[in-house]
Scaffold this motif. Structure first.
Motif, PDB file in Angstrom:
ATOM      1  N   LEU A 114       0.825  -1.210   0.000  1.00  0.00           N
ATOM      2  CA  LEU A 114       0.000   0.000   0.000  1.00  0.00           C
ATOM      3  C   LEU A 114       0.857   1.257   0.000  1.00  0.00           C
ATOM      4  O   LEU A 114       0.513   2.263  -0.617  1.00  0.00           O
ATOM      5  N   ALA A 115       1.994   1.208   0.700  1.00  0.00           N
ATOM      6  CA  ALA A 115       2.887   2.374   0.711  1.00  0.00           C
ATOM      7  C   ALA A 115       3.467   2.631  -0.676  1.00  0.00           C
ATOM      8  O   ALA A 115       3.613   3.782  -1.102  1.00  0.00           O
ATOM      9  N   VAL A 116       3.774   1.561  -1.393  1.00  0.00           N
ATOM     10  CA  VAL A 116       4.355   1.698  -2.730  1.00  0.00           C
ATOM     11  C   VAL A 116       3.314   2.151  -3.739  1.00  0.00           C
ATOM     12  O   VAL A 116       3.631   2.834  -4.720  1.00  0.00           O
ATOM     13  N   THR A 117       2.056   1.780  -3.516  1.00  0.00           N
ATOM     14  CA  THR A 117       1.017   2.033  -4.514  1.00  0.00           C
ATOM     15  C   THR A 117       0.059   3.144  -4.083  1.00  0.00           C
ATOM     16  O   THR A 117      -1.104   3.168  -4.504  1.00  0.00           O
ATOM     17  N   ALA A 118       0.529   4.075  -3.269  1.00  0.00           N
ATOM     18  CA  ALA A 118      -0.338   5.136  -2.759  1.00  0.00           C
ATOM     19  C   ALA A 118      -0.655   6.206  -3.800  1.00  0.00           C
ATOM     20  O   ALA A 118      -1.462   7.095  -3.558  1.00  0.00           O
ATOM     21  N   ASN A 165      -6.058   0.016  -6.984  1.00  0.00           N
ATOM     22  CA  ASN A 165      -5.446  -0.827  -5.957  1.00  0.00           C
ATOM     23  C   ASN A 165      -6.394  -1.927  -5.517  1.00  0.00           C
ATOM     24  O   ASN A 165      -7.349  -1.692  -4.778  1.00  0.00           O
ATOM     25  N   PHE A 166      -6.125  -3.143  -5.974  1.00  0.00           N
ATOM     26  CA  PHE A 166      -6.851  -4.318  -5.508  1.00  0.00           C
ATOM     27  C   PHE A 166      -6.150  -4.952  -4.307  1.00  0.00           C
ATOM     28  O   PHE A 166      -6.534  -6.045  -3.871  1.00  0.00           O
ATOM     29  N   ALA A 167      -5.108  -4.292  -3.785  1.00  0.00           N
ATOM     30  CA  ALA A 167      -4.289  -4.890  -2.727  1.00  0.00           C
ATOM     31  C   ALA A 167      -4.852  -4.645  -1.340  1.00  0.00           C
ATOM     32  O   ALA A 167      -4.624  -5.432  -0.423  1.00  0.00           O
ATOM     33  N   GLY A 168      -5.555  -3.556  -1.123  1.00  0.00           N
ATOM     34  CA  GLY A 168      -5.968  -3.189   0.225  1.00  0.00           C
ATOM     35  C   GLY A 168      -7.077  -4.069   0.768  1.00  0.00           C
ATOM     36  O   GLY A 168      -7.759  -4.783   0.030  1.00  0.00           O
ATOM     37  N   GLY A 169      -7.281  -3.970   2.066  1.00  0.00           N
ATOM     38  CA  GLY A 169      -8.416  -4.614   2.709  1.00  0.00           C
ATOM     39  C   GLY A 169      -9.296  -3.552   3.352  1.00  0.00           C
ATOM     40  O   GLY A 169      -9.846  -3.754   4.425  1.00  0.00           O
TER      41      GLY A 169
END
Length: 415
Positions: free
Chosen positions: A32-36, A42-46
């Motif tokens: 998340l820090a890299v893709t802010a 962003n499909f990475a977050g929850g």
């Protein structure tokens, strides 16, 4: 050495505790820090969808408690939690076929704290903990920080295998089993009722605590609700049920809860006293006021309806985005979908190429306590619109293809 030299050359400080030196950070938070960047889909977050928060209702609840009883809202509280909130939560559980009284509940600062309190109350360094494979990342962090030996329980598309669980319990003599049986993180799968009953019977026969984590269970948008393991007769005296307002109200409130048998609950209360004395009073009172004045069930139904549309949008685009031979599940609720690519795909190695396409996912490897399946990935479908999901999947497909070609070229050059 002279006195002057001892002052100018100070002695080294004692080292950090071994658990702090060995524990790693969260790969999800690192991603998340890299893709802010705002252009990244962003499909990475929850993270729950922020536009669906009932900000007006929550603000009204805070305003009411601060206007009517500021001296109470801003004061210290009991470690167990505000009576009004514990009573409201107990009523919600009782209405869902789990008879519960206010004194059965402990309010925690998010359900993540409940996990930490349980680790403090139950685990000695070297104790064995059983977990699902794959498993919620932050649970692996908590158990690792406690010095536990974490052993995965094999399973399939429906979740952990009760027969494999019993074999491991008899061989490893674990203290507890940790499970997210409904809309699991990371897979989105739900453990069927028959397997839940079998898990409860194993715990009763073999002597085992069950920690049943349920942050997503209310976010069901199709299918029938499956009873909690905690509601089954065989497991009532040995199951801890965890819940949270993070996914159904707002994560910034940091409000969770723990329902546990009396002796273990008391031990968690003592552990919480040492950790933070109590969860913020004003947040607890505002949540209790919200439950009294608003219809949380109706709000959750609206949220789940939107999430269903988002899930369907992701399912519609996966066949074109993922390579031939990939498989994925169809979750009936929650926030996550789990995919497995052909074996030649390493989703950790491919992630940089995908991020260059301004889209992100979480590789599946870090979720495994045992041998990682490097071809897997987790996709969160709730924080983007259907249009953004479609565009993100197009980018994902391009990034995976480019990353695979780059890997093949690098492999050929190395040979």
């Amino acid at each position: 050495m002279t006195v002057r030299e001892s002052v100018t050359r100070p002695a080294p400080l004692p080292p950090l505790a071994a658990r702090a030196r060995s524990a790693g950070g969260s790969p999800v938070r690192d991603i998340l820090a890299v893709t802010a960047r705002p252009e990244v889909i962003n499909f990475a977050g929850g993270l729950p969808a922020p536009e669906l928060f009932d900000a007006e209702g929550i603000a009204a609840a805070f305003q009411a408690v601060l206007a009517e009883s500021p001296e109470r809202a801003l004061q210290y509280s009991t470690t167990e939690g505000e009576p009004a909130l514990r009573a409201a939560l107990a009523a919600r559980l009782s209405a869902r076929s789990l008879p519960t009284g206010p004194d059965d509940m402990l309010i925690t600062t998010g359900s993540q704290q409940a996990l930490s309190l349980l680790a403090t109350a139950l685990l000695e360094p070297g104790d064995t903990v059983l977990v699902e494979e794959p498993c919620y990342l932050a649970a692996l962090q908590v158990f690792g920080f406690a010095g536990a030996r974490v052993v995965p329980v094999p399973g399939d598309a429906d979740g952990l295998d009760p027969a494999a669980l019993e074999e491991l319990v008899r061989r490893e003599r674990p203290k507890l089993l940790y499970t997210v049986p409904t809309f699991q993180n990371p897979t989105g799968r739900t453990l069927p009722a028959g397997r839940r009953a079998a898990v409860a019977e194993v715990a009763a026969r073999c002597g085992l605590w069950i920690v049943e984590d349920d942050p997503y269970g209310e976010l069901r948008f199709e299918g029938e609700r499956v009873p909690w393991i905690a509601s089954l007769d065989a497991a009532r005296d040995r199951t801890v049920l965890l819940g949270s307002f993070s996914k159904v109200m707002a994560p910034g409130l940091r409000l969770g809860w723990l329902r546990a048998p009396a002796a273990l609950r008391r031990a968690c209360v003592v552990a919480k006293q040492a950790a933070d004395l109590h969860t913020p009073t004003v947040n607890q009172l505002a949540a209790a006021r919200y439950l009294a004045d608003r219809d949380l069930d109706a709000h959750v139904a609206r949220v789940a309806g939107v999430y269903r549309v988002h899930r369907d949008a992701m399912l519609a685009g996966l066949a074109d985005a993922l390579p031939e031979g990939a498989t994925w599940n169809r979750p009936e609720g929650g926030m996550f979908l789990w995919a497995r690519l052909p074996e030649r795909y390493d989703t950790t190695a491919l992630l940089p190429a995908v991020v260059r396409r301004d889209v992100a996912y979480v590789p599946g490897a870090p979720f495994h306590a045992g041998e990682p399946d490097r071809s897997t990935l987790r996709l969160c479908f709730v924080t983007q619109t259907p249009e953004e999901i479609a565009e993100g999947l197009r980018r994902l497909g391009k990034g995976l293809r480019e990353g695979l070609r780059e890997g093949l070229r690098e492999g050929a050059a190395a040979r």
